[in-house]
Write an enzyme that holds these catalytic residues in place. Structure first.
Site, PDB file in Angstrom:
ATOM      1  N   LYS A 176      -2.542  -8.903 -17.434  1.00 13.06           N
ATOM      2  CA  LYS A 176      -3.620  -9.852 -17.170  1.00 13.06           C
ATOM      3  C   LYS A 176      -4.190 -10.428 -18.477  1.00 13.06           C
ATOM      4  O   LYS A 176      -4.657 -11.559 -18.497  1.00 13.06           O
ATOM      5  CB  LYS A 176      -4.715  -9.188 -16.338  1.00 13.06           C
ATOM      6  CG  LYS A 176      -4.270  -8.821 -14.917  1.00 13.06           C
ATOM      7  CD  LYS A 176      -3.993 -10.066 -14.116  1.00 13.06           C
ATOM      8  CE  LYS A 176      -3.772  -9.779 -12.647  1.00 13.06           C
ATOM      9  NZ  LYS A 176      -3.524 -11.000 -11.874  1.00 13.06           N
ATOM     10  N   TYR A 212      -6.404   0.322 -14.377  1.00  6.88           N
ATOM     11  CA  TYR A 212      -6.287  -1.135 -14.247  1.00  6.88           C
ATOM     12  C   TYR A 212      -6.525  -1.841 -15.584  1.00  6.88           C
ATOM     13  O   TYR A 212      -5.593  -2.224 -16.273  1.00  6.88           O
ATOM     14  CB  TYR A 212      -7.226  -1.671 -13.141  1.00  6.88           C
ATOM     15  CG  TYR A 212      -6.772  -3.029 -12.657  1.00  6.88           C
ATOM     16  CD1 TYR A 212      -6.161  -3.188 -11.415  1.00  6.88           C
ATOM     17  CD2 TYR A 212      -6.908  -4.156 -13.470  1.00  6.88           C
ATOM     18  CE1 TYR A 212      -5.693  -4.420 -11.000  1.00  6.88           C
ATOM     19  CE2 TYR A 212      -6.447  -5.395 -13.059  1.00  6.88           C
ATOM     20  CZ  TYR A 212      -5.847  -5.523 -11.818  1.00  6.88           C
ATOM     21  OH  TYR A 212      -5.385  -6.751 -11.422  1.00  6.88           O
TER      22      TYR A 212
HETATM   23  P1  NAD Z   1      -1.784 -10.691  -1.983  1.00  5.30           P
HETATM   24  O1  NAD Z   1      -0.705  -9.676  -1.987  1.00  5.30           O
HETATM   25  O2  NAD Z   1      -2.673 -10.770  -0.812  1.00  5.30           O
HETATM   26  O3  NAD Z   1      -1.124 -12.163  -2.188  1.00  5.30           O
HETATM   27  C1  NAD Z   1      -0.008 -12.401  -2.957  1.00  5.30           C
HETATM   28  C2  NAD Z   1       0.551 -13.785  -2.650  1.00  5.30           C
HETATM   29  O4  NAD Z   1       1.666 -14.027  -3.539  1.00  5.30           O
HETATM   30  C3  NAD Z   1       1.107 -13.963  -1.238  1.00  5.30           C
HETATM   31  O5  NAD Z   1       0.813 -15.260  -0.795  1.00  5.30           O
HETATM   32  C4  NAD Z   1       2.620 -13.822  -1.422  1.00  5.30           C
HETATM   33  O6  NAD Z   1       3.411 -14.489  -0.446  1.00  5.30           O
HETATM   34  C5  NAD Z   1       2.770 -14.464  -2.773  1.00  5.30           C
HETATM   35  N1  NAD Z   1       3.985 -14.086  -3.492  1.00  5.30           N
HETATM   36  C6  NAD Z   1       4.343 -12.871  -3.979  1.00  5.30           C
HETATM   37  N2  NAD Z   1       5.535 -12.957  -4.620  1.00  5.30           N
HETATM   38  C7  NAD Z   1       5.930 -14.255  -4.531  1.00  5.30           C
HETATM   39  C8  NAD Z   1       7.058 -14.984  -4.993  1.00  5.30           C
HETATM   40  N3  NAD Z   1       8.026 -14.387  -5.691  1.00  5.30           N
HETATM   41  N4  NAD Z   1       7.126 -16.298  -4.703  1.00  5.30           N
HETATM   42  C9  NAD Z   1       6.163 -16.922  -3.983  1.00  5.30           C
HETATM   43  N5  NAD Z   1       5.057 -16.285  -3.542  1.00  5.30           N
HETATM   44  C10 NAD Z   1       4.951 -14.977  -3.814  1.00  5.30           C
HETATM   45  O7  NAD Z   1      -2.573 -10.458  -3.340  1.00  5.30           O
HETATM   46  P2  NAD Z   1      -4.074 -10.750  -3.840  1.00  5.30           P
HETATM   47  O8  NAD Z   1      -4.763  -9.437  -3.937  1.00  5.30           O
HETATM   48  O9  NAD Z   1      -4.692 -11.867  -3.090  1.00  5.30           O
HETATM   49  O10 NAD Z   1      -3.777 -11.194  -5.331  1.00  5.30           O
HETATM   50  C11 NAD Z   1      -3.740 -12.540  -5.751  1.00  5.30           C
HETATM   51  C12 NAD Z   1      -4.228 -12.619  -7.192  1.00  5.30           C
HETATM   52  O11 NAD Z   1      -5.603 -12.205  -7.220  1.00  5.30           O
HETATM   53  C13 NAD Z   1      -3.470 -11.668  -8.133  1.00  5.30           C
HETATM   54  O12 NAD Z   1      -3.303 -12.299  -9.369  1.00  5.30           O
HETATM   55  C14 NAD Z   1      -4.427 -10.485  -8.262  1.00  5.30           C
HETATM   56  O13 NAD Z   1      -4.248  -9.780  -9.471  1.00  5.30           O
HETATM   57  C15 NAD Z   1      -5.762 -11.223  -8.231  1.00  5.30           C
HETATM   58  N6  NAD Z   1      -6.920 -10.360  -7.914  1.00  5.30           N
HETATM   59  C16 NAD Z   1      -6.903  -9.501  -6.848  1.00  5.30           C
HETATM   60  C17 NAD Z   1      -8.004  -8.668  -6.612  1.00  5.30           C
HETATM   61  C18 NAD Z   1      -8.018  -7.685  -5.456  1.00  5.30           C
HETATM   62  O14 NAD Z   1      -8.903  -6.809  -5.421  1.00  5.30           O
HETATM   63  N7  NAD Z   1      -7.139  -7.816  -4.482  1.00  5.30           N
HETATM   64  C19 NAD Z   1      -9.134  -8.746  -7.439  1.00  5.30           C
HETATM   65  C20 NAD Z   1      -9.141  -9.674  -8.486  1.00  5.30           C
HETATM   66  C21 NAD Z   1      -8.029 -10.473  -8.714  1.00  5.30           C
END
Ligand code: NAD
Length: 391
Positions: free
Chosen positions: A244, A235
């Site tokens: 990122k 990662y």
């Molecule tokens: P997730 O897959 O649950 O959510 C992704 C969202 O993006 C959804 O609402 C989806 O509909 C939307 N999406 C995707 N492609 C799209 C597009 N082309 N147009 C419009 N909407 C679109 O993911 P998540 O884990 O909640 O990740 C969200 C952010 O948080 C990311 O930047 C991720 O890197 C970050 N993050 C995640 C974690 C983890 O452990 N899951 C930890 C830290 C940070």
């Protein structure tokens, strides 16, 4: 229609409308039981609003701060014979609950990377919201179509420089094994930055500024994960980590643009949780299963809603100073990264095998949360009942 889970690899291809509504309601209940800060955002745009951290951001904004929320998502609508994606049901449930409390809640199911989505969102803000005071950028996507030349870029989850061999868990077969990943090419690294880096976040803010729909003191944040040694090879120091890093560059550029409005742009670092996106990253399900065990034992376990509640009410709209690192990012992930937690996770990491998975990790907790992302596994939902997929 009887809707049961259908798992293919790391994804569940069905979702249950009643269960998804239950998932959303649990998060609303959490927010209502915890007080919000006095000063909160009033009009919030969440890009990536339908699942995971983006959904939690929308719920905290609406039910904690009584904010109007406009969301952008990319979800599958239901048909008579096929259920919608979980994010579609989550969003319907969220909108129903928000409207019941007199809160504006509108969602656009569009490709957020496109010029059309930005134009439609701006038209909607002008027609019904006036100005936005918080923009949350929470997209997680495997590909992006460049809005100018139509070229499609795909992100890859690969190490940089050296091949990496690491323990991993197949969540479908419950097998712990070793995977070897070859390093990404320069082109793959650049594509991943194009998809998951800061370019589109900047394009959104440019478009909103140009249309004059950002309020005085407007804030924006994009989410990231950093982690420590155990996850660095796949990662933090891998292709996704490179993408990122580009968010940091974008945050600085956006900060400068928001200066005339006295606004602020921050990358916010969140902890590892079970979401549709994290379950697709090799190594992360095993790491999260171990992390959940250690943090639950320590009494510090948190999911999306707890993290975002802390970020919005305790940090971005809190009374005190922001908890910032040397790069100016907001940190709400620090409990995950203590030597104590990481040391315990690492010790278990070296011992875990397919045979002792249940004893050494919280894979049960991981799996429960995974199914709940799709509305399954709630004891009070009748999964044998006939439900209409078209909510
Ligand atoms: P997730 O897959 O649950 O959510 C992704 C969202 O993006 C959804 O609402 C989806 O509909 C939307 N999406 C995707 N492609 C799209 C597009 N082309 N147009 C419009 N909407 C679109 O993911 P998540 O884990 O909640 O990740 C969200 C952010 O948080 C990311 O930047 C991720 O890197 C970050 N993050 C995640 C974690 C983890 O452990 N899951 C930890 C830290 C940070």
């Amino acid at each position: 229609m009887i809707i049961q889970p259908k798992v293919r690899g790391f994804i569940c291809t069905t979702a249950h409308p009643t269960g998804c509504a239950r998932n959303v309601q649990d998060q609303i209940d959490y927010v209502k039981q915890h007080s919000a800060s006095a000063q909160g955002p009033k009009n919030v745009l969440v890009i990536g609003c339908s699942t995971g951290y983006g959904l939690a951001s929308r719920i905290v904004s609406a039910f904690g701060h009584k904010a109007n929320t406009l969301g952008v998502m990319f979800e599958k609508e239901p048909t008579e014979r096929r259920p919608a994606s979980a994010g579609w049901y989550n969003t319907r449930a969220f909108e129903t609950a928000a409207s019941a409390e007199g809160l504006y809640a509108k969602s656009m199911n569009m490709d957020a990377f496109s010029h059309e989505a930005k134009a439609d969102v701006i038209a909607e803000i002008k027609a019904n919201l006036g100005k936005i005071d918080l923009v949350v950028y929470s997209l997680a996507s495997p590909r992006r179509k460049d809005p100018d030349n139509g070229e499609v870029y795909s992100s890859v989850l690969k190490p940089i420089g050296e091949p990496v061999s690491r323990k991993t868990l197949n969540t479908d077969t419950r097998e712990v094994s070793e995977i070897s990943l070859e390093p990404a090419s320069d082109e793959e690294i650049a594509s991943t930055v194009k998809v998951m880096g800061g370019e589109d976040w900047e394009l959104w803010i440019n478009a909103l500024l140009e249309a004059n729909v950002l309020a005085e003191n407007a804030k924006t944040t994009a989410y990231t994960y950093i982690g420590r040694e155990l996850t660095f090879p796949i990662y933090g120091k891998a292709t996704i980590g490179k993408a990122k890093e580009d968010l940091d560059r974008a945050a600085t550029a956006i900060q400068a643009k928001l200066k005339p409005l006295n606004g602020d742009a921050r990358v916010s670092v969140l902890k590892a949780v079970v979401t549709q996106s994290s379950s697709a990253i090799p190594v992360m399900p095993l790491y999260i299963s171990l992390l959940y065990r250690v943090m639950k034992e320590q009494g510090t376990h948190e999911g999306c809603i707890e993290q975002i509640h802390q970020l919005l009410t305790g940090e971005l709209y809190g009374d005190g100073e922001l908890t910032l690192d040397e790069s100016g990012r907001v940190r709400v992930d620090l409990k995950e990264l203590t030597d104590e937690v990481q040391g315990k996770v690492e010790a278990l990491w070296h011992q875990v095998t397919t045979e002792n998975l249940t004893d050494l990790t919280d894979f049960e907790g991981y799996q429960k949360e995974f199914f709940q992302l799709f509305g399954f596994g709630y004891e009070d939902v009748d999964y044998d009942a006939d439900v209409s997929p078209e909510v």
